[in-house]
Design a protein around this motif. Structure first.
Motif, PDB file in Angstrom:
ATOM      1  N   PRO A 308      49.818  80.847  11.004  1.00  0.00           N
ATOM      2  CA  PRO A 308      50.528  80.288  12.159  1.00  0.00           C
ATOM      3  C   PRO A 308      50.932  78.836  11.905  1.00  0.00           C
ATOM      4  O   PRO A 308      50.198  78.086  11.249  1.00  0.00           O
ATOM      5  CB  PRO A 308      49.495  80.385  13.290  1.00  0.00           C
ATOM      6  CG  PRO A 308      48.487  81.388  12.826  1.00  0.00           C
ATOM      7  CD  PRO A 308      48.452  81.293  11.336  1.00  0.00           C
ATOM      8  N   LEU A 309      52.076  78.439  12.446  1.00  0.00           N
ATOM      9  CA  LEU A 309      52.554  77.062  12.250  1.00  0.00           C
ATOM     10  C   LEU A 309      51.607  76.031  12.864  1.00  0.00           C
ATOM     11  O   LEU A 309      51.487  74.917  12.354  1.00  0.00           O
ATOM     12  CB  LEU A 309      53.944  76.900  12.855  1.00  0.00           C
ATOM     13  CG  LEU A 309      55.108  77.530  12.085  1.00  0.00           C
ATOM     14  CD1 LEU A 309      56.415  77.347  12.853  1.00  0.00           C
ATOM     15  CD2 LEU A 309      55.233  76.932  10.696  1.00  0.00           C
ATOM     16  N   GLY A 310      50.962  76.386  13.959  1.00  0.00           N
ATOM     17  CA  GLY A 310      50.071  75.421  14.599  1.00  0.00           C
ATOM     18  C   GLY A 310      50.843  74.254  15.177  1.00  0.00           C
ATOM     19  O   GLY A 310      52.065  74.300  15.358  1.00  0.00           O
ATOM     20  N   ASP A 390      52.510  79.803  17.302  1.00  0.00           N
ATOM     21  CA  ASP A 390      51.968  81.103  16.906  1.00  0.00           C
ATOM     22  C   ASP A 390      52.795  81.796  15.824  1.00  0.00           C
ATOM     23  O   ASP A 390      52.385  82.848  15.319  1.00  0.00           O
ATOM     24  CB  ASP A 390      51.884  82.038  18.122  1.00  0.00           C
ATOM     25  CG  ASP A 390      50.914  81.518  19.179  1.00  0.00           C
ATOM     26  OD1 ASP A 390      49.999  80.754  18.810  1.00  0.00           O
ATOM     27  OD2 ASP A 390      51.092  81.862  20.370  1.00  0.00           O
ATOM     28  N   PHE A 391      53.950  81.236  15.495  1.00  0.00           N
ATOM     29  CA  PHE A 391      54.822  81.884  14.496  1.00  0.00           C
ATOM     30  C   PHE A 391      54.136  81.899  13.137  1.00  0.00           C
ATOM     31  O   PHE A 391      53.598  80.895  12.685  1.00  0.00           O
ATOM     32  CB  PHE A 391      56.161  81.145  14.393  1.00  0.00           C
ATOM     33  CG  PHE A 391      57.078  81.719  13.351  1.00  0.00           C
ATOM     34  CD1 PHE A 391      57.782  82.889  13.589  1.00  0.00           C
ATOM     35  CD2 PHE A 391      57.222  81.091  12.110  1.00  0.00           C
ATOM     36  CE1 PHE A 391      58.625  83.426  12.619  1.00  0.00           C
ATOM     37  CE2 PHE A 391      58.056  81.615  11.138  1.00  0.00           C
ATOM     38  CZ  PHE A 391      58.761  82.787  11.392  1.00  0.00           C
ATOM     39  N   ILE A 392      54.170  83.057  12.477  1.00  0.00           N
ATOM     40  CA  ILE A 392      53.516  83.217  11.174  1.00  0.00           C
ATOM     41  C   ILE A 392      54.497  82.829  10.057  1.00  0.00           C
ATOM     42  O   ILE A 392      55.538  83.463   9.879  1.00  0.00           O
ATOM     43  CB  ILE A 392      53.035  84.667  10.964  1.00  0.00           C
ATOM     44  CG1 ILE A 392      52.101  85.097  12.104  1.00  0.00           C
ATOM     45  CG2 ILE A 392      52.331  84.794   9.616  1.00  0.00           C
ATOM     46  CD1 ILE A 392      50.847  84.245  12.229  1.00  0.00           C
ATOM     47  N   SER A 393      54.142  81.784   9.331  1.00  0.00           N
ATOM     48  CA  SER A 393      54.998  81.247   8.261  1.00  0.00           C
ATOM     49  C   SER A 393      54.444  81.630   6.890  1.00  0.00           C
ATOM     50  O   SER A 393      53.243  81.552   6.648  1.00  0.00           O
ATOM     51  CB  SER A 393      55.085  79.725   8.377  1.00  0.00           C
ATOM     52  OG  SER A 393      55.747  79.178   7.247  1.00  0.00           O
ATOM     53  N   HIS A 394      55.362  82.033   6.001  1.00  0.00           N
ATOM     54  CA  HIS A 394      54.996  82.401   4.629  1.00  0.00           C
ATOM     55  C   HIS A 394      55.590  81.432   3.594  1.00  0.00           C
ATOM     56  O   HIS A 394      55.318  81.572   2.404  1.00  0.00           O
ATOM     57  CB  HIS A 394      55.503  83.809   4.307  1.00  0.00           C
ATOM     58  CG  HIS A 394      54.873  84.887   5.133  1.00  0.00           C
ATOM     59  ND1 HIS A 394      53.865  85.697   4.660  1.00  0.00           N
ATOM     60  CD2 HIS A 394      55.109  85.282   6.414  1.00  0.00           C
ATOM     61  CE1 HIS A 394      53.511  86.558   5.601  1.00  0.00           C
ATOM     62  NE2 HIS A 394      54.249  86.320   6.685  1.00  0.00           N
ATOM     63  N   THR A 395      56.396  80.478   4.044  1.00  0.00           N
ATOM     64  CA  THR A 395      57.094  79.571   3.119  1.00  0.00           C
ATOM     65  C   THR A 395      56.119  78.632   2.411  1.00  0.00           C
ATOM     66  O   THR A 395      55.199  78.104   3.032  1.00  0.00           O
ATOM     67  CB  THR A 395      58.146  78.739   3.877  1.00  0.00           C
ATOM     68  OG1 THR A 395      59.137  79.631   4.405  1.00  0.00           O
ATOM     69  CG2 THR A 395      58.820  77.722   2.964  1.00  0.00           C
ATOM     70  N   ILE A 396      56.345  78.437   1.114  1.00  0.00           N
ATOM     71  CA  ILE A 396      55.586  77.437   0.343  1.00  0.00           C
ATOM     72  C   ILE A 396      56.296  76.097   0.527  1.00  0.00           C
ATOM     73  O   ILE A 396      57.415  75.902   0.036  1.00  0.00           O
ATOM     74  CB  ILE A 396      55.525  77.805  -1.151  1.00  0.00           C
ATOM     75  CG1 ILE A 396      54.948  79.210  -1.341  1.00  0.00           C
ATOM     76  CG2 ILE A 396      54.697  76.775  -1.920  1.00  0.00           C
ATOM     77  CD1 ILE A 396      55.073  79.751  -2.770  1.00  0.00           C
ATOM     78  N   CYS A 397      55.669  75.193   1.254  1.00  0.00           N
ATOM     79  CA  CYS A 397      56.281  73.885   1.551  1.00  0.00           C
ATOM     80  C   CYS A 397      55.800  72.860   0.525  1.00  0.00           C
ATOM     81  O   CYS A 397      54.620  72.497   0.498  1.00  0.00           O
ATOM     82  CB  CYS A 397      55.904  73.437   2.959  1.00  0.00           C
ATOM     83  SG  CYS A 397      56.568  74.503   4.257  1.00  0.00           S
ATOM     84  N   TYR A 398      56.722  72.385  -0.307  1.00  0.00           N
ATOM     85  CA  TYR A 398      56.372  71.491  -1.415  1.00  0.00           C
ATOM     86  C   TYR A 398      56.503  70.020  -1.039  1.00  0.00           C
ATOM     87  O   TYR A 398      57.362  69.631  -0.237  1.00  0.00           O
ATOM     88  CB  TYR A 398      57.287  71.762  -2.614  1.00  0.00           C
ATOM     89  CG  TYR A 398      57.011  73.051  -3.342  1.00  0.00           C
ATOM     90  CD1 TYR A 398      55.951  73.164  -4.243  1.00  0.00           C
ATOM     91  CD2 TYR A 398      57.813  74.174  -3.133  1.00  0.00           C
ATOM     92  CE1 TYR A 398      55.701  74.348  -4.913  1.00  0.00           C
ATOM     93  CE2 TYR A 398      57.574  75.365  -3.809  1.00  0.00           C
ATOM     94  CZ  TYR A 398      56.517  75.441  -4.695  1.00  0.00           C
ATOM     95  OH  TYR A 398      56.266  76.611  -5.356  1.00  0.00           O
TER      96      TYR A 398
END
Length: 761
Positions: A308-310, A390-398
């Protein structure tokens, strides 16, 4: 495990053809002589009971990925032979590996999966050497089919469907029965230092990275496939007109290799096997589909498990999107505002990237569109009444370091006057320090001053000779783009002109740079790698070569028409500019070299030290070599100039053989970059060890789920400070016996990095 693999039928149709060829070649060589003395490769195969299924399994990926742009036959053959011999626990011996590797490659060559030919191989500084090289053959599609046939077979040199085995000591046995070393090419003594009591941080860091689950989403895979098939400009080979045709084809093949590598993993969970080099830098063993590769590959990768983005994740996702778009010099707050301003435009791209193609102009197009596709899902989630948190994020944030090599050198020297340029201390104007821009401006000013001093003959020659070759090059480029059959002749005319008027053209170099109307961004790109690699002991000549290589892919016709002598002149100027402006950095690098040289000359040993905090065994191995000639009597299937193929017996190839003599000069040249890499690898291990969440890394680039970026950023800075506070320079000198005096350092406070927003941004 070895017996299990030997009896398991893993070969598909292509593999079976190769095995049949190996059996045929074996019989041919075995029956070549009626005497009891058989060819060395036959004795090796018989003696070790080498199974062809296993030999093909171990070698196919090395061949499929190694011949993309042409691979040196000797190097590829030895690599193949080394891996097979290591599997069968045979001692490492270059000549034996060479013979076994050539035996394997011949089986591919006789069915045109690869082609072996004699070519002029241009190495550094335009010196040509005639060597045998291996290229993909006309049946190269069979190479791709062969890779697919082994999709379900575990191999540490490709992504894994199951987690890699945990490291506990210096070696580990992997699923296919191979024993691999944690530290590549390390000896038994070095590997024995890796154990839970001595190096817990090292072991934990690698194991945590091996626990990261990745996936390739179907959406990004299909988009990538469509872009490749329809020649979209998001690929460099389609967007830069000035790239030579041969380089365009090489870049296109690389893009295709990434697609092929990703194909088996679409929608699936996979992991990586990690090892280190002698400095501690962590690398995945798989080729192409990994986080150390180009934007094409990194854009394919996302976390399999989302979070989750939190409360902080949305803004951190925005920050990442802005970076990938190219707005990486803004403050965090302004990056968020930039995305808010472009929000509906970017969401439209994410929803329909096939029609809304503005994403293709981004700095890192595939990482950008991958993140923006998630942004579109976030928008739909919010519109449907869901909470952003609550959105579920899968992105790799560099988040990336800012000229990391010089960040370490400025910090070691405590250079408080210039540290802001690499952001280890905050700037006074709340803008990022930019070492590349600083050097670019200085170099451009110096170049202009030098041009003003040039005599009138230089200007006359520029108008006559440079303008002459510029016209010839432009005609040649148009011919190449239009597939003109006269293109080869026009290339020869350009080379003749260069030789005929070499001295006159050289005189125009300074005028060429002064008349250039490059944008600041282009000047920055031109000098970027020079500045980046100065801390890694790049030389004047080396910087010139970097400019030759790097400017080939900048879409500027004037720049593509430069003389190589002009590039070398600029490289030399960049080097002297950095030397004169940053003496404390030069002093630090000199300390590394002097200490290394004295240690080796007094002890007669290779330089080594124990890395502070982690206890990783840092080693160097620089020895002198002799070139030995090996006569290959087993035959080599080669392509001739007329494209026909023949068997050639008794060919002579050259391999390097180590001498029992240390090479102090080479060691001194390597010690500065190796020490810096040792420090950035320590930094990474400490960050990964401390964080209780997934950290994806590409040396000085750190990635996590959006919700964890804020904590990750804090830990990155704290661990950097921790290393500097442990006095790395003094630690190294003390371990070596204080052979050289400590340099005079500045007043930089290590805590400055804690408040520097752009240190890792």
């Amino acid at each position: 495990m070895q017996e299990k693999l030997a009896t398991l039928e893993t070969l598909g149709p292509v593999g079976i053809k190769i095995r049949s060829n190996l059996e045929m070649l074996f019989d041919k060589l075995n029956n070549k002589s009626e005497s009891n003395k058989k060819p060395a490769v036959i004795s090796m195969i018989k003696g070790a009971n080498i199974d062809y299924n296993i030999a093909i399994q171990l070698s196919h990926l090395m061949i499929a990925t190694g011949v993309n742009d042409g691979q040196n036959l000797t190097q590829l053959a030895i690599s193949i032979g080394d891996r097979i011999r290591n599997y069968y626990k045979l001692p490492k011996k270059a000549e034996s590996s060479l013979r076994l590797g050539i035996f394997i490659l011949n089986a591919y060559a006789i069915i045109d999966m690869v082609v072996i030919k004699l070519v002029n191989d241009y190495k550094s500084f335009n010196k040509a050497k005639t060597v045998y090289k291996v290229y993909a053959g006309k049946n190269r599609n069979d190479l791709r089919k062969l890779v697919k046939e082994f999709n379900e077979v575990s191999d540490p040199y490709k992504p894994l469907m199951d987690k890699a085995p945990k490291w506990e000591y210096g070696t580990v046995k992997v699923a296919n029965g191979e024993e691999i070393k944690m530290i590549k090419n390390a000896n038994v003594t070095t590997l024995s230092q890796i154990n839970p009591n001595n190096t817990p941080i090292v072991i934990n860091a690698l194991n945590k990275k091996q626990d990261i689950a990745y996936t390739v989403t179907n959406e990004i895979f299909e988009l990538y496939s469509w872009c490749l098939k329809t020649n979209q400009p998001c690929f460099e080979h389609n967007s830069v007109d000035t790239i030579e045709l041969i380089r365009k084809e090489a870049k296109k093949r690389e893009a295709r290799q990434i697609l092929d590598a990703a194909t088996p993993y679409v929608g699936k969970k996979f992991y990586q096997q990690y090892t280190t080099d002698n400095r501690g830098r962590i690398y995945p063993l798989s080729a192409y589909l990994n986080e150390l590769n180009s934007d094409n590959a990194k854009g394919m990768l996302t976390f399999y498990e989302g979070k989750p983005l939190g409360s902080t994740g949305k803004n951190q996702l925005y920050h990442h999107i802005a970076n990938m778009y190219g707005e990486d010099k803004l403050t965090h707050a302004n990056k968020v505002k930039f995305i808010e301003k472009e929000y509906y435009n970017f969401v439209a791209m994410g929803k329909n990237p096939y029609n809304a193609i503005g994403w293709m102009e981004a700095e890192e197009p595939f990482q950008f569109i991958s993140a923006v596709m998630e942004l579109a899902k976030l928008d739909a989630h919010w519109v449907a009444g869901g909470k952003v948190e609550d959105f579920i994020s899968h992105t790799i944030c560099y988040r990336d370091g800012s000229n990391n090599g010089l960040q370490w050198l400025f910090s070691l020297a405590k250079d408080d006057k210039h540290a802001h340029l690499v952001n280890v201390k905050p700037t006074t104007d709340n803008k990022p320090g930019d070492m590349y821009s600083h050097v670019a401006v200085q170099v451009k000013e110096t170049m202009h001053e030098e041009a003003q001093k040039a005599n009138s003959l230089a200007f006359e020659y520029y108008d006559i000779y440079y303008k002459g070759i510029e016209k010839l090059r432009n005609r040649c480029r148009i011919s190449e783009l239009n597939a003109d059959p006269k293109a080869d002749f026009k290339r020869k005319v350009v080379r003749w002109y260069q030789r005929r008027y070499k001295e006159q053209l050289k005189l125009t170099d300074i005028i060429y740079w002064d008349k250039a109307t490059f944008t600041h961004k282009e000047w920055r790109k031109i000098v970027k790698r020079n500045v980046m690699t100065y801390g890694y002991s790049a030389t004047k000549q080396g910087m010139g070569e970097q400019i030759i290589q790097d400017t080939r892919d900048i879409d500027n016709v004037y720049l593509s028409n430069k003389q190589h002598s002009a590039a070398r002149q600029l490289g030399s100027l960049v080097y002297t500019t950095i030397e004169s402006q940053f003496p404390m950095v030069s002093d630090t690098m000199k300390l590394f070299k002097d200490n290394c040289g004295l240690y080796m000359s007094q002890t007669g040993k290779q330089y080594s030290h124990t890395t502070l905090i982690s206890n990783f065994p840092f080693t160097q191995k620089y020895v002198k070599f002799k070139t030995i000639e090996v006569k290959v009597t087993d035959g080599l299937y080669i392509e001739q100039a007329d494209k026909t193929c023949i068997w050639k017996d008794n060919i002579m190839v050259h391999i390097k053989s180590e001498l029992a003599e240390i090479n102090i000069n080479k060691a001194k040249s390597g010690i500065s970059p190796n020490t810096i890499h040792n420090l950035d690898s320590l930094h990474l291990m400490l960050v990964v060890d401390d964080c209780n969440f997934d950290i994806v890394s590409a040396h000085d680039s750190y990635g996590s789920h959006a919700c964890n970026v804020e904590i990750m950023q804090k830990v990155i800075r704290e661990k950097f400070k921790l290393i500097i506070d442990n006095k790395p320079l003094e630690n190294i000198l003390q371990q070596c016996g204080n052979l050289v005096p400590m340099i005079e350092t500045g007043q930089l406070d290590s805590s400055e990095i804690l408040n520097s927003e752009f240190a890792f941004a």
